[in-house]
Structures are given as C-alpha cells and as structure tokens.
Design an enzyme around this catalytic site. Sequence first.
Site, PDB file in Angstrom:
ATOM      1  CE1 TYR A  45      -4.222   0.952  -0.364  1.00 28.35           C
ATOM      2  CE2 TYR A  45      -4.467  -1.175   0.721  1.00 28.35           C
ATOM      3  CZ  TYR A  45      -4.999  -0.140  -0.047  1.00 28.35           C
ATOM      4  OH  TYR A  45      -6.282  -0.192  -0.475  1.00 28.35           O
ATOM      5  CD  GLU A  85      -4.694   5.309   0.696  1.00 24.79           C
ATOM      6  OE1 GLU A  85      -4.585   6.042   1.707  1.00 24.79           O
ATOM      7  OE2 GLU A  85      -5.729   4.679   0.418  1.00 24.79           O
ATOM      8  CB  THR A 131      -3.865   3.289 -22.347  1.00 22.79           C
ATOM      9  OG1 THR A 131      -3.650   3.473 -23.743  1.00 22.79           O
ATOM     10  CG2 THR A 131      -5.329   3.509 -22.047  1.00 22.79           C
TER      11      THR A 131
HETATM   12  C1  LIG Z   1      -8.228   3.078 -24.777  1.00 16.69           C
HETATM   13  C2  LIG Z   1      -8.622   4.470 -24.610  1.00 16.69           C
HETATM   14  C3  LIG Z   1      -9.053   4.957 -23.364  1.00 16.69           C
HETATM   15  C4  LIG Z   1      -9.374   4.064 -22.190  1.00 16.69           C
HETATM   16  O1  LIG Z   1      -8.401   3.276 -21.684  1.00 16.69           O
HETATM   17  P1  LIG Z   1      -8.786   2.095 -20.635  1.00 16.69           P
HETATM   18  O2  LIG Z   1      -7.451   1.700 -20.109  1.00 16.69           O
HETATM   19  O3  LIG Z   1      -9.478   1.040 -21.421  1.00 16.69           O
HETATM   20  O4  LIG Z   1      -9.652   2.688 -19.583  1.00 16.69           O
HETATM   21  C5  LIG Z   1      -9.304   6.302 -23.242  1.00 16.69           C
HETATM   22  N1  LIG Z   1      -9.157   7.134 -24.287  1.00 16.69           N
HETATM   23  C6  LIG Z   1      -8.779   6.703 -25.505  1.00 16.69           C
HETATM   24  C7  LIG Z   1      -8.644   7.666 -26.637  1.00 16.69           C
HETATM   25  C8  LIG Z   1      -8.511   5.356 -25.705  1.00 16.69           C
HETATM   26  O5  LIG Z   1      -8.156   4.928 -26.916  1.00 16.69           O
END
Ligand SMILES: *Cc1c(COP(=O)(O)O)cnc(C)c1O
Length: 426
Positions: A67, A69, A239
Amino acid sequence: MSSIASSKAHAYYGASYADLEAQDPEIAAILQSELERERHGLQLIASENFTSPAVLAALGSTLSNKYAEGYPGKRYYGGCEEVDKAETIGIERAKKLFGAEHANLQPHSGASANIAVYQAFTKPGDTVLAMSLPHGGHLTHGSKVNFSGKWFNVESYGVREDNELIDYDELRDLAIKHKPKMICSGATAYPSLIDFKVVRDICDEAGAIMWVDAAHFIGLVAGKAIPSPVPYADVVSFTTHKVLRGPRGGMILSKAEHAAAIDKSIFPGMQGGPIMSAVAAKAVNLKECATPEYQNYAKTVIINAQALAAALVDEGMRAVSGGTQTHLALIDVRALGVTGKEADERCGAAGITLNKNSIPYDPLAPSITSGIRVGTPSVTTQGMGTKEMKSIASLISRAITKPESAKAISAEVAQLCEAFPVYPEN
Ligand SMILES: *Cc1c(COP(=O)(O)O)cnc(C)c1O
C-alpha cells in the site's frame, strides 16, 4: 506456501507459474490457453500489443502487496522505501522520454486518467469540447452512458464528410460559440495525425485548457515516429498498454503549473493506493521505449499499417481518409457485400481477431457498422513486415468472402503466426 517467501525467483512472474499450477490448475490452464490463443491467431486489435517478459515480471511481482497512498517521500503508509524508488525512477524516465515537465504514473487505466483530468480542470456541468464518438472519439469523451456525458456538457466536433479528416474550422467555430473549459483531442479510431499547433491556437483563442487523450498513439510519439503533443498541451493522458507496449494502466503528463492539480486529482481525488507492481512495470516499459530498437519498432508499426491498408484496398475494400499515418486503419467493408459485424465475425472464425467499427457518417448502427478497425502494434512486435501485411490482407479478404473456408484459412493463419513466435520458449 513454504517456498514462496524464500526464493529470489519468486519475486517474479515466470518462476511462480509452477506454484500456480500446483495450487490452482483451473486458472493455470486458462493462462496457458490464453498464451496459446495469442500465439496461434492474428491479433489485429489496434489497442492491443504483446508486452515484454520484463514488464510481465514486474507486474507479477511482490510490489503488488504494498500500500503506498500518496507520492514518493509523502506516503500515508510506512515501508515505502522500495516502491518510492521504483515510482521516482518511472517519473524521471517519463519526463525525459516525453520532454514533459510533470508525470503521474498512478492512473489505473486510461479511463481513470481521464476522470482525473476532468476533475483537475472542470466542475460538473461545465462545457467540454471533444471528438464525436461516431467519428472516433472515446466513451470518456462525452458518451451518454459514461460519467463524462452524464456529469458534463460535452459538445462534439467531427471529421469532414469529403476527406474524413478533422474539420479544424468547425472546431474553431464550436470553441468560440460554446467557450468550453477544456478541449480534448485524441480518438480511438482516427487514422490520421492531429495538428496540435492548430488545436493550441484554437484553445488560446477560446481560453480553454488543451487536453490531449493520446491513448492510442503515444507509443508512436515515444518512438519519435510522429510529432508530439507534449510541447503544446496543458495535459496529456494516455494508456500504457497500446502501441506503447507497457503494462495495462494509465499515465498523465502535464505542464509544471498543473502538477499539483493533477496529483491531487488522482490521489486523494479519485483513487486510493496505486498499483505499485504496475507503476514499476511502467518504469520498465519507459526504459525500453528510450532505445533505438523501440524507435525502429514505432516506425515499422506505421509502415506496416500503411502496407496493410493499401493491400486491403487492393482486395476491393476502402480505407477511410485514404489510408493511415498511424498504427491503425479504418476499413469500409461494404464493397465486399458485408457489414462490419459480419466481417468481424467471419474473421474471428478464421483466427483473425479485429473489431467492427463505425466509419464517419456511418448509415448503420454502432452494433452493426460499415467498417472494421485493424492495427499493427501486435504483429509488428512479432516481427512481421510488409510482405506479411500483404498475406494478412489476403487472409482477411478470403475470410470475409469465403466463410465456408474458415477452417482452412485459420490453419494458414496459425502457420503464419507460428513463423513469428510470440513469447518464444527460448
Ligand atoms: C483506450 C482508450 C481509453 C481508455 O483506456 P482504458 O485503459 O481502457 O480505460 C481512453 N481514451 C482513448 C482515446 C482510448 O483509446
């Protein structure tokens, strides 16, 4: 249990597979079958990739137990000496790789990173301008079934019908008309580059925060294969598991003036403890991204996407906006007499994993669609090149037009994939 505490090998994923197999053969078998699925089929989902064994090792490590935080040096829990080092190294690597003033590696996902961006710069009810979903925008860009569409007044811009490229004149007009707090650029299904300098000018004219959701293409930026939004944007969210090829997760870069707002928005604003195994895995990935090998990878991803799109056109399909400048192509399949849904299903039956996708001004419903989206991050990681892209286009075309041959085509798909092994045994 006795062996788990002692061995150095057990800090990592690979060596502990035998323990998993002994303790839970049911789940161990699923891990094995998924590996086989990834090895024997063609993975053309534009948002997927094969992350490295080193990233998987960090992900499956004992850092998952901690943990933490807060942020390095300012934690709410004791015992953070080791995880502090990992997060600090990751932050420094992110800042250096992207030339960013600030980096936050804690978002659990792309959607989590986006929630934090909204919270840092807007209040519920504020107006935000983002790319329309049917033209490639993401759920978090104002979908009615998403928090973004429920809590904010999201206005949308789109692409022109004639060239299927972003209409910057419309974007400017909407920005001046609606005076949004924030303008989002970035999409999930836009094959072309975005002119970030023009977007910056529009944001300045409208007095809006410039937010770039770079989830899809940040890997191409990391590999210096396309221009970066970082010098222009107030904030860039993304991401880490798409072209970038890191662990599943999110990241936010920003100007120094927004650093405190971003950090507070992630914690305590909308997350609790960070997933420290994922944070360490992000650091491992960022080191990989700084290598000449990765830069070569990013360039090859685009060359392959262009070759694949051109070969699909040769097979009688239409590439939206005339082709691609990125890792993905949007393909209108109507000329083959099928919908996107049918093309998706027929390819799936032949061992080719891709997704149906709306095309701009699509006359068919989002559950049916006129198109498919194909991406080259995974096949390029496998080592495939332009010659294989031609073979893949032919396999896709046959899978769509000759569904009765699905079994024979899937055998050819497996043969192609086995020549470019994913996670080879040695
Ligand atoms: C994939 C994607 C997300 C979301 O990502 P997650 O990890 O699936 O929550 C957000 N914005 C765009 C433009 C994406 O291509």
